[in-house]
Design an enzyme around this catalytic site. Structure first.
Site, PDB file in Angstrom:
ATOM      1  N   TYR A 266      32.392 -70.768   3.755  1.00 25.04           N
ATOM      2  CA  TYR A 266      31.167 -70.132   4.251  1.00 25.04           C
ATOM      3  C   TYR A 266      29.918 -70.626   3.539  1.00 25.04           C
ATOM      4  O   TYR A 266      29.994 -71.305   2.540  1.00 25.04           O
ATOM      5  CB  TYR A 266      31.270 -68.619   4.292  1.00 25.04           C
ATOM      6  N   GLU A 267      28.774 -70.311   4.150  1.00 21.88           N
ATOM      7  CA  GLU A 267      27.459 -70.855   3.767  1.00 21.88           C
ATOM      8  C   GLU A 267      27.424 -72.383   3.871  1.00 21.88           C
ATOM      9  O   GLU A 267      26.739 -73.056   3.112  1.00 21.88           O
ATOM     10  CB  GLU A 267      27.072 -70.415   2.348  1.00 21.88           C
ATOM     11  N   GLY A 268      28.136 -72.909   4.859  1.00 18.39           N
ATOM     12  CA  GLY A 268      28.197 -74.346   5.071  1.00 18.39           C
ATOM     13  C   GLY A 268      29.448 -74.908   4.439  1.00 18.39           C
ATOM     14  O   GLY A 268      29.572 -74.960   3.213  1.00 18.39           O
TER      15      GLY A 268
END
Length: 591
Positions: free
Chosen positions: A434-436
């Site tokens: 997550y968050e890229g």
């Protein structure tokens, strides 16, 4: 049942021996005297050890549940959340005008590690709120700040970020959520978002969603995206709560880990939203949240490894298995403890050298954020922009790997849920995604950050390493640090040159090597920080430090990293220089 003891001594070492915070020229750092920082960290440690950590396994086993439209968190979570609220921990580094304490971001990061190690899933409720606060602080109107921030800082209300949709994750240009303007200046938000961490729960009276959506006239792709504040309950002019907004939780995702955090599918059915920042400029506002979140996720990666390592050490000391090949060490028992065996030592040293290096690296990164924000230092801002994908990607990749190594120390017991090691590995796994996802972090590093501002920030990093080597070249005690660091830095420069020479003609050559470059860069960063830590440890010993054991162990751990981990830069360089051909050799139908 695993235990947790916060690394207060090591955090003190990083803050005061390595970063020397109270002597820094960053505004607010002069107040960070050892007695003050110790008081804050010790208080956080007490809350983490006594309240948060005992609930970690509870959250994992119970998870969250959705009943009649209401999301319920695991037993004990609300009471613990109330203690976090009462301590004002969410506002540690938020301006006082909104109810915060205006301490440096660095102190929020130090406390954040402690809370994440103790209970990552529970800490995410306040962590995501902090990110939403940062976005509103940076891009909201004065009226929006006054309306939403005091309640969010106090954790009466929590916050989220809503990006992902069922058909679109990283490629936000494919987004379908719509924002239709209303006559009163608000917007009607319609669409579905998925994977929304802390999307709803029973611990706060309102949830403030920051939602990306496309408003009319924005065009195709990400240029047409705007950011909106969409509260669960509408907020009246006097700050009281109004009617329920037209949004709902479709379901709670069943996940591999972080079960105690409510990861929701959110449905917006003409919900009232308020534009934050400029129309069609939502990505800029969202990246304020995401860049902070990426540093926080990197912290999650090593914080999970830290608690896993702590428990693995205790197990290795206690568990009797086999005899030391050099001679019996426990003649009164049927076997020697695991920790006598070199391969167990190898795994523990891998973990220890990574965790302590990652901690110092992340705190250094947090100090760069303070320098950028509190002083307007553009060089610091450019450097932390360059290092953010490294902190997020490298530390979470290696953090998960170290959790698995800690699990391995336990043998079969590491695979059994009652020992808790499985949870650390499962919880750490999401940080790589997550968050890229980390592949995207690597692409961002190679495709954007290296060339940013004409490459001045990566050149500044190389100059920093070179200056450190030159300043200390006569110190024989640092010989085991300087040589490996110099060699690793040359590998990083050679990789950068390869991309410069081949990237324009053959972009796939750069892209195929991007993950290796991110790891190569990460190793050099940890090599630099370990060299700095060794120098600080020697200085403490020279000054007559009473706890010689601590500083001598620090130096030995650093030597291990330089000898056993840093040489990986050569492997990563060889992979990079092999280009794209080995990666792209097969046709799609041949896989």
């Amino acid at each position: 049942m695993p235990s947790y003891t916060a690394p207060t001594k090591d955090l003190h070492f990083v803050l005061h021996d390595v970063l020397q915070v109270s002597a820094s020229d960053v505004p607010g750092y002069g107040d960070l005297e050892p007695d003050f920082t110790s008081a804050v960290i010790e208080e956080a440690a007490k809350l983490a050890q006594d309240v948060l950590a005992p609930l970690n396994a509870v959250g994992d086993s119970q998870g969250c549940r959705l009943e009649n439209g209401v999301v319920y968190t695991p037993d004990g979570f609300k009471a613990a959340f109330d203690e976090i609220k009462a301590g004002g921990w969410n506002g540690l580094d938020i301006p006082e005008e909104f109810g915060g304490q205006n301490l440096p971001y660095l102190m929020g990061s130090a406390v954040g590690e402690i809370f994440v190690s103790a209970n990552m899933a529970l800490n995410m409720y306040q962590g995501l709120t902090h990110g939403a606060i940062s976005a509103i602080l940076a891009h909201g109107s004065e009226a929006q700040k006054a309306k939403f921030l005091p309640k969010m800082v106090a954790l009466d209300w929590t916050g989220t970020m809503n990006l992902t949709e069922p058909h679109c994750g990283t490629d936000l240009g494919m987004m379908r959520t719509k924002a239709e303007p209303s006559d009163d200046g608000s917007y009607k938000i319609t669409g579905q978002k998925i994977f929304i961490s802390a999307g709803d729960h029973d611990m706060a009276e309102n949830v403030i969603h920051l939602v990306l959506a496309k408003a009319p006239g924005g065009g195709e792709g990400t240029k047409g995206i705007s950011l909106f504040i969409v509260p669960k309950f509408l907020v009246n002019e006097d700050g009281s709560l109004g009617p329920r907004n037209l949004l709902s939780v479709g379901k709670i995702e069943e996940k591999m880990g972080i079960h105690g955090n409510s990861t929701c599918v959110m449905n917006y059915d003409g919900a009232t939203g308020y534009l934050i920042g400029d129309l069609h400029k939502g990505m800029r506002a969202m990246f304020t949240m995401m860049n902070e979140a990426r540093i926080g996720v990197g912290l999650q990666g090593y914080a999970q490894a830290a608690v896993a390592y702590e428990n693995a050490v205790a197990y290795a000391i206690d568990r009797l298995q086999g005899r030391d090949v050099t001679g019996v060490k426990n003649p009164a028992g049927p076997a020697d403890p695991l920790i006598v065996h070199p391969d167990i030592r190898r795994m523990l040293m891998d973990q220890k050298s990574f965790v302590e290096g990652a901690r110092a690296f992340t705190m250094w990164g947090a100090s760069l954020i303070d320098r950028a924000h509190r002083m307007g230092d553009k060089e610091a801002d450019g450097l932390i922009s360059l290092l953010t994908p490294v902190i997020k990607g490298f530390l979470t990749d290696k953090g998960f790997e170290m959790c698995v190594q800690a699990q391995q120390v336990y043998g079969g017991h590491g695979y059994i849920e009652e020992w808790g090691m499985s949870q650390f590995a499962r919880d750490a796994r999401i940080a790589m995604i997550y968050e890229g996802a980390n592949g995207v972090q690597a692409l961002d590093l190679v495709g954007r950050k290296l060339a940013q501002d004409g490459g001045k920030h990566v050149m500044a990093f190389f100059a920093m390493v070179k200056d450190f080597l030159k300043e200390n070249e006569g110190d024989a005690r640092l010989e085991g640090f300087l040589g490996p660091l110099k060699s690793a830095s040359k590998d990083l420069q050679a990789a950068g040159m390869f991309f410069m020479e081949r990237g324009m003609k053959s972009p796939n050559d750069a892209l195929a090597g991007s993950s290796d470059f991110m790891h190569l860069f990460g190793h050099v960063c940890l090599g630099l920080i370990w060299a700095r830590m060794a120098k600080a440890a020697y200085a403490a010993l020279d000054a007559g430090a009473s706890d010689r054991d601590f500083y001598e162990a620090k130096i030995a751990t650093g030597r291990y990293y330089m000898a056993r981990q840093l040489p990986a830069t050569g492997m990563h360089l060889a992979r990079i220089q092999s280009g794209a051909d080995p990666v792209m050799a097969l046709g799609a139908e041949q896989f």
